[in-house]
Scaffold this motif. Structure first.
Motif, PDB file in Angstrom:
ATOM      1  N   GLU A 660       1.039  -1.377   0.002  1.00  0.00           N
ATOM      2  CA  GLU A 660       0.079  -0.016   0.140  1.00  0.00           C
ATOM      3  C   GLU A 660       0.831   1.355   0.018  1.00  0.00           C
ATOM      4  N   TYR A 661       1.911   1.280   0.691  1.00  0.00           N
ATOM      5  CA  TYR A 661       2.867   2.498   0.781  1.00  0.00           C
ATOM      6  C   TYR A 661       3.385   2.394  -0.487  1.00  0.00           C
ATOM      7  N   GLU A 663       2.506   1.763  -3.255  1.00  0.00           N
ATOM      8  CA  GLU A 663       1.387   2.114  -4.491  1.00  0.00           C
ATOM      9  C   GLU A 663       0.937   3.675  -4.220  1.00  0.00           C
ATOM     10  N   ARG A 664       1.184   4.102  -2.944  1.00  0.00           N
ATOM     11  CA  ARG A 664       0.873   5.399  -2.545  1.00  0.00           C
ATOM     12  C   ARG A 664       2.043   6.504  -2.985  1.00  0.00           C
ATOM     13  N   THR A 665       3.267   5.941  -3.141  1.00  0.00           N
ATOM     14  CA  THR A 665       4.291   6.910  -3.395  1.00  0.00           C
ATOM     15  C   THR A 665       4.903   6.465  -4.979  1.00  0.00           C
ATOM     16  N   THR A 773       6.845  10.187  -6.041  1.00  0.00           N
ATOM     17  CA  THR A 773       5.627  10.218  -6.562  1.00  0.00           C
ATOM     18  C   THR A 773       5.300  10.996  -7.585  1.00  0.00           C
ATOM     19  N   GLN A 795      -2.148  14.166  -8.479  1.00  0.00           N
ATOM     20  CA  GLN A 795      -3.365  14.109  -7.762  1.00  0.00           C
ATOM     21  C   GLN A 795      -4.279  15.247  -7.746  1.00  0.00           C
TER      22      GLN A 795
END
Length: 853
Positions: A660-661, A663-665, A773, A795
């Motif tokens: 998850e981390y 994919e967040r970055t 990112t 984003q």
């Protein structure tokens, strides 16, 4: 016994001068040969020296010939021939040391010798002066020697265009001011392209008035700042409170410690005024800070001594030179508090974008040298901080000035009456008199007293600085009376008019002793140049700041015992020695304070060097893929330590959290499936993630084409600059409160280093996150024809490159940064990507199912 021994074997300074004497004799021996050369042959020597140095000959070996050539060039261009003592000074400067040379001994000419020699290396020489006038004068005047010998000369002062700056720094020898050299260094580390940089690597600097620049001004950092959105309302309210408080009842002023403290009664008044329960509660820290600054503004800072008000602005007065420090501002809201006190417009607070102390800037030079009339008293500081020892150069002609013992009066009023009588007495004979005062207020008070006696005179202080050189030049004329605030390093010789020598030469009157003996010596040194006659004497009172704070009790007791009247002075060598002892104490305290400040700044300096080195690497590399991938790899190592620690069994690893981390970055959705991670070891997880990173990078490069290289640079610079500016602010806040740790028996400096290191590590981590990112998750909207600059979007947030706008300051000193062309932020047009087109982020999905969802 010690004095007798020194006379027999000679002091260390005398031995050093004797050791250098054979080099002077070598230069002198070459003089007849060099004088026989034609202009063309003399000029050809520069090319010859450069070739010999390029072929391995040391500058030390070239020194005698090079100095002989410069001496002859000076004779032919300016009609000036270097004295032997000036050659000695030049050798000392070339060796990276401080040459102490008395006023009038020709330091400006001395600097031409080592600047020429060191310029032969082709890496640039900086000759640093204290103001624009001297930098311009010396570049034009002394520059004639260098230009005659085929070297280029540049001038670096505020207000120049970017192109002029680059040309100035490309010159063999560049004259400029200390502040401007420092600000250019900071600006260079804020540019967006390497072509915008102006400075070359810092090679060799000769600092004129070295004690003023490297000691007096070293306490205040150079700062480039931008506006911060803060209300000025609280300054007005805090000022209203303090203006209605009574000194001694509501607050106490400690002038020695330069601090102001509220009494119990004052605290209660403040709490009632702001309608709060407890002034010292954490919630009221901002109110407390504003009250503290207002107290300082009223209790410690005086109009026409510490600052003046001109055209609705508060301008600081340099306590050492009496000059106005345009563009500089007191830090931490003190300037705003003074603006509130004086009822002028309160300017917004500022955010620091870049900062460095003069100490740390000048320590970056490969070789540093300095010259001044007064440095021996500060040798310990110059050696311990800058690695420079001091060599006192003998005067060309014996010094015959008479320094009379100090005269002490009971009151300041009696002292000024005595000063006026002495001026009147000497003026009647035609002898010129130069009077030194410690503030604008006192110079104007003395001026009024002289007007009443009908004595024509000139006043030189921060309000009349425009005619500075003209006033100083005429101070040696028959009958001239000149009143000046601290005559430190004015840079203009006082030459005696014909017939003045017979009258006793220039007489110096000091109306107060300064905290530093150097400043007193600089005032005295205005008389007695080049063997001229002259005299000096200080007039003091028990009400003077230094006497009042550090030594008047014993003197007052003596005066009372002797039953002396107000107008009866004490004139004694014992008093003079007692005052000098007090000055030594103050100098020692100030040195300790500067060392303490430097220890804290050294922490920031180490971090600054790392950041600026990384930033330059970004600017200089054409392809930054390796740098970005390296950052992401560091991020992956951190992820593995956090989610799959080495000392935990695989069953305890948080693989879901890890994915998850990622994919967040940096990881694109679906690039790695969770199920595929369960049977992997740490090394395999690392390799799997790195493979995905490289695969995504290939896609990104294919997608963006040539634009990828600029995209990398923009993202990296934006991340580094924004995070570094936030870090400067955070470190500043940490430092302001760190002294409180001492109450818990912890060393504040150790705590500052430890927490500063942790904060720096966190900043580096946050830069890696942001870079990862943006590189992998951002997309670039295709620009419309009229829009030139690309727009980065992540984003929904639109960002352009970092924008180094702001104000260059010291203390919060400063001046505007030249307007480089900054990257703009064009509008994003989301309709430019079709719904069924592949998403520009590189995920491989259709836009409608990815970022268009």
């Amino acid at each position: 016994m010690l004095g007798l021994l020194k006379r027999i074997v000679g002091g260390s300074n005398e031995r050093e001068v004797k050791r250098l004497q054979p080099i002077v004799e070598q230069i002198n021996a070459l003089e007849p040969e060099v004088q026989g050369l034609s202009d063309e042959q003399l000029q050809a020597k520069t090319t010859e020296f450069k070739e010999r140095h390029a072929n391995g000959e040391d500058l030390d070996d070239l020194l005698p010939e090079a100095f002989a050539v410069v001496r002859e060039a000076a004779r032919r261009t300016l009609g000036m021939r270097h004295f032997d003592v000036q050659l000695l000074g030049g050798i000392v400067l070339h060796q990276g040391r401080v040459a102490e040379m008395k006023t009038g001994e020709g330091k400006t000419l001395v600097a031409t010798l080592p600047s020429y020699l060191n310029a032969l290396a082709g890496q640039g020489v900086h000759v640093v002066t204290v103001n624009d006038y001297l930098a311009r004068r010396d570049s034009e005047w002394m520059g004639q020697i260098h230009r005659f010998l085929g070297l280029t000369v540049g001038l670096n002062i505020p207000g120049m265009t970017h192109g002029q700056k680059q040309e100035a720094y490309r010159a063999d020898i560049t004259y400029g001011t200390n502040n401007e050299f420092g600000f250019d260094y900071l600006r260079d580390n804020m540019v967006l392209q390497k072509e915008q940089m102006v400075q070359r690597p810092l090679h060799y600097a000769i600092v004129d008035e070295v004690d003023s620049i490297l000691i007096d001004e070293a306490r205040t950092p150079l700062i480039i700042s931008g506006p911060a959105e803060k209300s000025t309302d609280l300054y007005v309210r805090a000022n209203l409170l303090v203006a209605n408080m009574k000194p001694g009842e509501d607050y106490t002023v400690d002038e020695k410690a330069k601090s102001v403290t509220l009494t119990e009664q004052g605290v209660q008044k403040a709490e009632r005024f702001f309608n709060i329960q407890n002034l010292y509660d954490h919630a009221n820290v901002l109110i407390h800070h504003h009250i503290t600054q207002a107290l300082k503004a009223h209790g410690l800072f005086k109009l026409d001594r510490d600052y003046v008000v001109q055209n609705g602005e508060v301008i600081i007065v340099d306590e050492f030179t009496g000059r106005l420090m345009y563009g500089r501002r007191y830090s931490e809201g003190l300037h705003q508090a003074i603006e509130a006190k004086e009822g002028v417009r309160i300017q917004n607070e500022s955010k620091t974008l870049a900062t460095i102390t003069l100490q740390n800037y000048f320590r970056m030079y490969k070789k540093l040298a300095g010259m001044t009339g007064t440095a021996k008293t500060e040798e310990e500081e110059l050696r311990s901080i800058y690695g420079m020892d001091v060599v006192v150069i003998p005067t060309n002609k014996p010094m015959i000035r008479t320094d009379l013992p100090d005269v002490v009066y009971k009151t300041e009023e009696a002292k000024f009456r005595a000063v006026v009588e002495e001026i009147v007495r000497r003026h009647a004979t035609g002898q010129p008199v130069l009077v030194g005062t410690t503030s604008i207020e006192k110079s104007e008070r003395l001026s009024e007293m002289l007007k009443k006696r009908g004595i024509r005179h000139q006043v030189l202080n921060a309000k009349h600085h425009e005619r500075e050189a003209e006033i100083v030049a005429k101070a040696g004329h028959r009958g001239a009376v000149t009143i000046a605030t601290n005559m430190a390093g004015r840079g203009t010789d006082i030459i005696l008019e014909d017939g003045v020598a017979e009258l006793g030469g220039l007489h110096i009157i000091g109306t107060e002793r300064h905290e530093s003996r150097r400043i007193d010596n600089q005032l005295r040194g205005r008389a007695g140049r080049q063997g001229d006659p002259g005299s000096s004497q200080f007039y003091l009172s028990l009400e003077d700041d230094l006497m009042r704070l550090f030594g008047s009790e014993n003197t007052m007791a003596v005066m009372d015992r002797l039953g002396l009247e107000e107008d009866q002075p004490i004139e004694s060598r014992l008093v003079t020695r007692a005052i000098e002892s007090a000055q030594k104490k103050v100098e020692g305290n100030n040195f300790d304070l500067r060392k303490h400040v430097l220890k804290y700044d050294d922490v920031m300096n180490q971090q600054r060097e790392i950041m600026y080195k990384q930033r330059r690497e970004i600017l200089e590399r054409d392809n930054l893929r390796e740098v970005v991938v390296g950052m992401v790899e560091d991020l992956i190592d951190w992820m593995l330590d956090t989610y799959a620690p080495q000392d935990a069994i695989p069953e305890e690893w948080d693989l879901k959290g890890l994915l998850e981390y990622a994919e967040r970055t940096f990881l694109l959705p679906g690039a790695i499936e969770l199920e595929g991670l369960a049977d992997k070891g740490r090394d395999e997880l690392h390799d799997l993630l790195m493979e995905a990173v490289n695969r995504q990078y290939d896609m990104r490069e294919q997608q963006l084409g040539p634009m990828m290289r600029d995209f990398e640079k923009v993202v990296l610079l934006r991340a580094v600059d924004s995070k570094w500016m936030d870090h400067i602010d955070a470190m500043d806040h940490l430092r302001q409160g760190i002294h409180l740790r001492a109450y818990g028996q912890r060393d504040p400096l150790v705590e500052y280093k430890f927490e500063g290191f942790q904060m720096f590590e966190e900043m580096i981590h946050s830069i890696r996150e942001e870079v990862a990112t943006f590189i992998f998750k951002a997309y670039i909207a295709v620009a419309q024809p009229e829009v030139v600059q690309q727009q980065v979007v992540v984003q929904g947030e639109a960002v352009g490159p970092s924008e180094p706008t702001g104000t260059a300051q010291q203390v919060n000193p400063g001046e505007s940064v030249p307007g480089e062309e900054k990257a703009k932020k064009p509008v994003v047009n989301k309709d430019q990507v079709g719904r069924n087109d592949l998403c520009p982020c590189g995920s491989g999905k259709k836009y409608k199912k990815c970022h268009g969802a």
